[in-house]
Each structure stands twice: as C-alpha cells, then as structure tokens.
Motif scaffolding. Structure first.
Motif, PDB file in Angstrom:
ATOM      1  N   CYS A  27       0.831  -1.197   0.000  1.00 48.06           N
ATOM      2  CA  CYS A  27       0.000   0.000   0.000  1.00 48.06           C
ATOM      3  C   CYS A  27       0.872   1.257   0.000  1.00 48.06           C
ATOM      4  CB  CYS A  27      -0.903  -0.019   1.228  1.00 48.06           C
ATOM      5  SG  CYS A  27      -1.801   1.522   1.438  1.00 48.06           S
ATOM      6  N   HIS A  29      -0.076   4.137   0.686  1.00 46.38           N
ATOM      7  CA  HIS A  29      -0.547   5.070   1.717  1.00 46.38           C
ATOM      8  C   HIS A  29       0.044   4.719   3.085  1.00 46.38           C
ATOM      9  CE1 HIS A  29      -3.372   6.562  -1.263  1.00 46.38           C
ATOM     10  NE2 HIS A  29      -3.686   5.307  -1.525  1.00 46.38           N
ATOM     11  N   CYS A  30       0.037   3.413   3.426  1.00 43.01           N
ATOM     12  CA  CYS A  30       0.509   3.046   4.770  1.00 43.01           C
ATOM     13  C   CYS A  30       1.632   2.012   4.750  1.00 43.01           C
ATOM     14  CB  CYS A  30      -0.663   2.543   5.619  1.00 43.01           C
ATOM     15  SG  CYS A  30      -1.228   0.898   5.142  1.00 43.01           S
ATOM     16  N   CYS A  49      -6.231  -1.795   0.290  1.00 46.44           N
ATOM     17  CA  CYS A  49      -5.387  -2.129   1.440  1.00 46.44           C
ATOM     18  C   CYS A  49      -6.251  -2.647   2.587  1.00 46.44           C
ATOM     19  CB  CYS A  49      -4.618  -0.883   1.869  1.00 46.44           C
ATOM     20  SG  CYS A  49      -3.736  -1.081   3.405  1.00 46.44           S
ATOM     21  N   CYS A  52      -5.627   0.128   5.793  1.00 51.65           N
ATOM     22  CA  CYS A  52      -6.150   1.499   5.798  1.00 51.65           C
ATOM     23  C   CYS A  52      -7.340   1.677   4.848  1.00 51.65           C
ATOM     24  CB  CYS A  52      -5.041   2.508   5.474  1.00 51.65           C
ATOM     25  SG  CYS A  52      -4.538   2.532   3.749  1.00 51.65           S
TER      26      CYS A  52
HETATM   27 ZN   LIG Z   1      -2.810   1.077   3.453  1.00 51.45          ZN
END
Ligand SMILES: [Zn+2]
Length: 297
Positions: A27, A29-30, A49, A52
C-alpha cells in the motif's frame, strides 16, 4: 526491430509492463503489504489495502500516477532515448505537442529523482555554462536578445547558468544546475560535497573556489593550471569531466536552446543517456515507477 516497436505500441503490453515494473503490491498510503484485488480501472489492476482501506494501482504514489494515455509512455521513453525533439516525439507517439513537452519533463524528472551517486577515489569537478534563457516564458525580466543571443559582457557572469559536473574515474557522473555565474566555495559545499566520498581526491582546474571548498569540506584536493597550459600531471587532470561537458553541449544543440528553468532536467537526461545504463524503454519505466526510497520507512 519493427516487431519490437509494434509490441511497444500495443497498449496491453505497456500496461502489463507497468504492473510488472511495480513488482510486489504494498500500500503506497501506509506501506502495508496485505491487500485485496478490487477490479480494474483504466486498464490497471486496482488493489484495496486491508489495513487502511485506501485503494490504489501500480502507479499510485509514482510520478506517473493519473497519467492519461499511459499506454503511450513506452514509445515516448524510446523518443527520450533517441533525444527526439518535442515535435518529432509528438508525431511519433501521436500526442499533442503540449503533451509531448510536458511528458519530456515529467518523465525525465521521474527517472532522475533517485539518490545522487557517491563519487569515489579520484573525482574531477568542473563547471560548464549555458547562456541564461527564458524560452517559453510569457514575461521576460530583461530586454530580449536577438536569435542565437550572446551575453552582454565577456566572460562568465550572472547571465550564465552554471552546470556543475563531477565525475570519478569509474565514469560515475553527477551533473547539477548550480545557479548562475561562477560558484563560490559555499555553493560547492551545497552541490558538490554531498556526492563526494570522504576519502575522495578532488581534482579541479585553477579556479579559486575549489581549494577553499576542499579546505571547508575536509577533502583532499589537487589543481592543474589549465591557464598556464598544463593539462595533465599524471593522473591529475580533468579530461573526463571536460569530455562530458563537450558531449552535453553538442547534445543540447538538438534542442535549439533550452529554458533555464528546465536545465536541471536536461542535465539529468544527459546523465542518463551518457551513463548508458537505461537503454530500452522498459528500463526507463522501471526507474520511473520504482518507489522512492526516502518515502519508505
Ligand atoms: Zn494502506
């Protein structure tokens, strides 16, 4: 060759290569590695994901995210490898000239954003200069020059953009747009020090900024006195870096003048071409979509 070019132009293959180049799914993002497939959008697999709940595809978080006509990016990389002009690349790939120009800078910036190299052992450093240019700007902040303009005064001045080049004997090269006019020791600290190994031996011509810089940076330094007609003293010379300069200047002529604000990209582009490491469009693609190291924990 024709088959290979045709394959490049097949949109499916281009998208498949994008998926492949990205490698494992994590992911953006995280950083979580556990994600579900969740359908396709614009020809690319989408993922969600587990941690998140954000969704993403192979290009999310890379400089090629939200790129339209992404199926044309491989043939466009080929145009960059061949140093085609904006117009020639636009015709070759069938995009608008404005897109061709935007892509040139976006793609080169994407590929050259990696960590700067570390130059080792004997490192030559020297600057080359390009006349300041506001090509493409709507408002000039000085009177316009005639075509093929010249500086208003002799020698290097604030009308010259400085491209600082450092190269070691393994041919690893760092070229950076280092502001206008001749750099002083402070500017060398900013642009040169980060790429020099601590035990490197710096070789320069007689410019006074280099010994001052070397002292401040704690780097060993030798100079050759080019002005007095000295070009080499054994291994002490700047032939490697001057060769790079001359290839850069010759290559820049393909573009009939480049705007100062893009000079860093042109220096980066020439670095990529001159190093001859990224020689096919797939190499460029991999470099462009590889995750940025400093963004990863
Ligand atoms: Zn994520």
């Amino acid at each position: 060759m024709r088959d290979w070019l045709a394959a490049l132009e097949s949109p499916g293959r281009c998208l498949a290569l994008i998926e492949q180049a990205k490698g494992r799914c994590a992911c953006p993002h995280c950083g979580n590695a556990r994600c579900h497939r969740s359908g396709h959008a614009n020809g690319l697999q989408r993922y969600r994901c587990i941690a998140c709940r954000h969704s993403f595809n192979a290009l999310t978080g890379t400089p090629l995210a939200r790129l339209r006509h992404r199926d044309k990016c491989l043939p466009y990389f080929q145009c960059l490898i061949e140093s085609r002009t904006v117009r020639a690349a636009a015709e070759r790939v069938a995009v608008a000239k404005s897109t061709s120009f935007r892509w040139r800078h976006r793609f080169v910036a994407a590929v050259r954003r990696e960590e700067p190299p570390t130059l080792k052992s004997i490192v030559e450093a020297d600057e080359t200069y390009v006349l300041e240019s506001q090509k493409g700007s709507r408002h000039l902040d000085r009177p316009p020059r005639k075509r093929g303009g010249r500086a208003a005064c002799r020698g290097i001045s604030q009308q010259h953009e400085c491209v600082l080049v450092a190269r070691d004997r393994g041919a690893t090269t760092h070229a950076v747009h280092a502001g206008r006019g001749e750099p002083d020791a402070e500017r060398l600290l900013r642009y040169l020090k980060p790429v020099l190994a601590r035990d490197a031996l710096l070789v320069s011509d007689g410019a006074a900024a280099y010994p001052r810089f070397a002292k401040l940076a704690g780097i060993s330094h030798r100079a050759i006195n080019v002005r007095a007609g000295e070009y080499a003293r054994g291994a002490i010379h700047v032939n490697g870096v001057n060769g790079w300069h001359s290839r850069f200047k010759t290559w820049l002529r393909c573009f009939c003048g480049v705007a100062s604000r893009y000079l860093a990209n042109y220096a980066g582009w020439q670095m990529i071409l001159d190093a001859a490491v990224l020689t096919i469009p797939e190499h460029w693609l991999r470099a462009a979509v590889a995750p940025l190291q400093q963004e990863r924990p």
